[in-house]
Design a protein around this motif. Structure first.
Motif, short mmCIF file in Angstrom:
data_model
loop_
_atom_site.label_atom_id
_atom_site.label_comp_id
_atom_site.label_asym_id
_atom_site.label_seq_id
_atom_site.Cartn_x
_atom_site.Cartn_y
_atom_site.Cartn_z
N LEU A 149 29.01 46.62 50.09
CA LEU A 149 30.17 45.71 50.07
C LEU A 149 30.57 45.44 48.63
CD1 LEU A 149 28.88 43.03 52.61
CD2 LEU A 149 30.40 44.94 53.12
N SER A 150 31.81 45.01 48.44
CA SER A 150 32.24 44.59 47.11
C SER A 150 31.80 43.16 46.85
CB SER A 150 33.76 44.69 46.97
OG SER A 150 34.17 44.12 45.74
N ASN A 151 31.04 42.99 45.79
CA ASN A 151 30.57 41.68 45.37
C ASN A 151 31.44 41.09 44.26
OD1 ASN A 151 27.49 41.29 46.51
ND2 ASN A 151 28.04 43.43 46.24
N MET A 152 32.38 41.90 43.73
CA MET A 152 33.26 41.44 42.66
C MET A 152 34.46 42.37 42.58
SD MET A 152 32.29 40.72 38.66
CE MET A 152 33.36 39.72 37.62
N GLY A 153 35.64 41.79 42.72
CA GLY A 153 36.86 42.58 42.71
C GLY A 153 37.72 42.32 41.49
N GLY A 154 38.99 42.68 41.61
CA GLY A 154 39.89 42.62 40.47
C GLY A 154 40.28 41.23 40.04
N VAL A 155 40.57 40.35 41.00
CA VAL A 155 40.94 38.97 40.65
C VAL A 155 39.76 38.27 39.99
CG1 VAL A 155 41.61 36.73 41.57
CG2 VAL A 155 42.72 38.79 42.43
N SER A 156 38.57 38.46 40.56
CA SER A 156 37.37 37.87 39.98
C SER A 156 37.15 38.38 38.56
CB SER A 156 36.16 38.19 40.86
OG SER A 156 34.98 37.63 40.34
N SER A 157 37.35 39.68 38.34
CA SER A 157 37.18 40.25 37.00
C SER A 157 38.19 39.66 36.02
CB SER A 157 37.35 41.77 37.05
OG SER A 157 36.36 42.36 37.87
N THR A 158 39.41 39.47 36.50
CA THR A 158 40.46 38.92 35.63
C THR A 158 40.15 37.49 35.23
OG1 THR A 158 42.10 40.34 36.72
CG2 THR A 158 42.94 38.47 35.46
N ILE A 159 39.67 36.71 36.17
CA ILE A 159 39.31 35.32 35.87
C ILE A 159 38.10 35.28 34.93
CG2 ILE A 159 38.39 33.18 36.85
CD1 ILE A 159 40.13 33.72 39.32
N ALA A 160 37.13 36.14 35.20
CA ALA A 160 35.94 36.20 34.33
C ALA A 160 36.34 36.49 32.89
CB ALA A 160 34.97 37.26 34.85
N GLN A 161 37.21 37.48 32.72
CA GLN A 161 37.64 37.82 31.37
C GLN A 161 38.40 36.66 30.72
OE1 GLN A 161 40.94 40.62 30.60
NE2 GLN A 161 39.43 41.87 29.54
#
Length: 241
Positions: free
Chosen positions: A119-131
């Protein structure tokens, strides 16, 4: 430390709002050596420490973008219940709360996720917020997705799997900033993560300075050895210390 929680996870599941991190000069030392995990692994061997995972297991999504920083940790587990993921999807349910870790992060941190396979545990929106929050990258034992977006914004991730299947209605975040297990390695919040194209090293915070000092010595020795090789020195005459 005053933190405004997002409400994405119950407060009792956040093991710590803050934790000790290595001093900046230690982090800078690893940057000086180019975040070379081969060198870090060699020094850890000499100190009797175990903490390296190869890039064949934790695969980098962006080559040539090494990172170093303290771990901020997330534990994901499969969501169990009588209802199925399709029903949860239709209801708009989301059990993932890694974004609360992003919310608690300090600039320079690395988010580390003990995830769920397939399963995906981290996607694009999450990556964008993290950055946006200053996180420099992510380490995920489990799947990730939306690689095009994370590559476009220059947010590197190392993961064991790639999957388009969302974890939103299949995963529950059970703890933030507690100990996690990634590829057999125990990682505590504040431990130093060093990652490059070769793999990922986990340096326990209590040994971070000793490893950094050892890496700088090895880096300087290798530089002198390479200089001697370029100058035509005989193998027997290469610097040894």
């Amino acid at each position: 430390m005053t933190v405004r929680l997002t409400g994405k996870i119950a407060a009792e599941r956040i093991a710590a709002l803050d934790f000790p991190r290595p001093d900046q000069d230690i982090i800078d030392a690893f940057k000086t050596i180019g975040c070379d995990t081969s060198m870090v692994s060699d020094v850890m061997d000499k100190l009797g420490l175990v903490g390296a995972v190869g890039a064949s297991d934790l695969v980098p999504t962006i080559h040539g973008q090494p990172i170093v920083g303290p771990a901020i940790t997330v534990k994901h587990e499969p969501l169990r219940g009588d209802d199925n993921p399709n029903q949860r999807a239709a209801a708009g349910f989301n059990g993932m709360a890694e974004m609360e870790a992003h919310n608690l992060a300090q600039p320079g941190d690395v988010v580390v996720i003990q995830g769920v396979a397939g399963l995906s545990n981290m996607g694009g929106v999450s990556s964008t917020i993290a950055q946006r929050q200053g996180i420099v990258g992510a380490i995920v034992d489990g799947g990730i997705r939306d690689l095009n977006l994370s590559r476009e914004i220059g947010f590197p991730k190392w993961a064991t799997e790639i999957s388009p299947i969302t974890g939103k209605w299949r995963i529950q975040t059970t703890e933030i900033n507690g100990p996690v297990n990634v590829c057999g390695l125990r990682i505590n919040p504040g431990d130093l993560i060093v990652a490059d194209d070769t793999g990922v090293c986990v340096v326990p915070i209590e040994h971070a300075r000793a490893v950094a000092d050892g890496c700088l010595k090895m880096f300087n020795l290798e530089a002198r050895r390479l200089e001697a090789i370029a100058a035509g020195a005989h193998i027997a005459d290469l610097p040894k210390a």
